[in-house]
Design an enzyme around this catalytic site. Structure first.
Site, PDB file in Angstrom:
ATOM      1  N   MET A   1      32.464  55.761  42.004  1.00 31.45           N
ATOM      2  CA  MET A   1      32.140  55.994  43.389  1.00 31.45           C
ATOM      3  C   MET A   1      31.325  57.281  43.491  1.00 31.45           C
ATOM      4  SD  MET A   1      34.610  56.790  46.629  1.00 31.45           S
ATOM      5  CE  MET A   1      35.018  58.458  46.174  1.00 31.45           C
ATOM      6  N   PRO A   2      30.015  57.192  43.634  1.00 34.41           N
ATOM      7  CA  PRO A   2      29.206  58.400  43.802  1.00 34.41           C
ATOM      8  C   PRO A   2      29.475  59.065  45.158  1.00 34.41           C
ATOM      9  CG  PRO A   2      27.840  56.550  43.145  1.00 34.41           C
ATOM     10  CD  PRO A   2      29.181  56.006  43.488  1.00 34.41           C
ATOM     11  N   PHE A   3      29.524  60.366  45.126  1.00 35.07           N
ATOM     12  CA  PHE A   3      29.636  61.177  46.338  1.00 35.07           C
ATOM     13  C   PHE A   3      28.545  62.225  46.262  1.00 35.07           C
ATOM     14  CE2 PHE A   3      30.966  65.089  48.376  1.00 35.07           C
ATOM     15  CZ  PHE A   3      31.292  64.657  49.647  1.00 35.07           C
ATOM     16  N   HIS A  40      28.777  57.277  48.780  1.00 37.44           N
ATOM     17  CA  HIS A  40      29.022  58.093  49.971  1.00 37.44           C
ATOM     18  C   HIS A  40      28.054  59.275  49.995  1.00 37.44           C
ATOM     19  CE1 HIS A  40      32.878  56.062  50.800  1.00 37.44           C
ATOM     20  NE2 HIS A  40      32.835  55.875  49.489  1.00 37.44           N
TER      21      HIS A  40
END
Length: 67
Positions: A1-3, A40
């Site tokens: 999950m990239p943030f 995100h």
């Protein structure tokens, strides 16, 4: 999950923010094969009086550039 956290000084329009989110997401999909539904992006607007570089506040730097 990239943030991804993007910090900008104030004055960015909603449309510009939409473009930033879309293009960063597209880059992560293209380069890292990340799922856009799990990506995100947070945009923090920082008042120019709270951002400094080159030994001065951004507001002072902008005033200097206008002279």
């Amino acid at each position: 999950m990239p943030f991804v956290n993007v910090k900008v000084t104030s004055g960015v329009t909603r449309e510009q923010k939409q473009q930033i989110v879309a293009e960063i997401t597209d880059t992560l999909v293209r380069v890292l094969n990340k799922n856009p539904n799990n990506t995100h992006i947070v945009i923090d607007e920082v008042d120019a009086d709270n951002w400094g570089f080159s030994g001065m506040l951004t507001t002072d730097y902008r005033k200097l550039k206008q002279e």
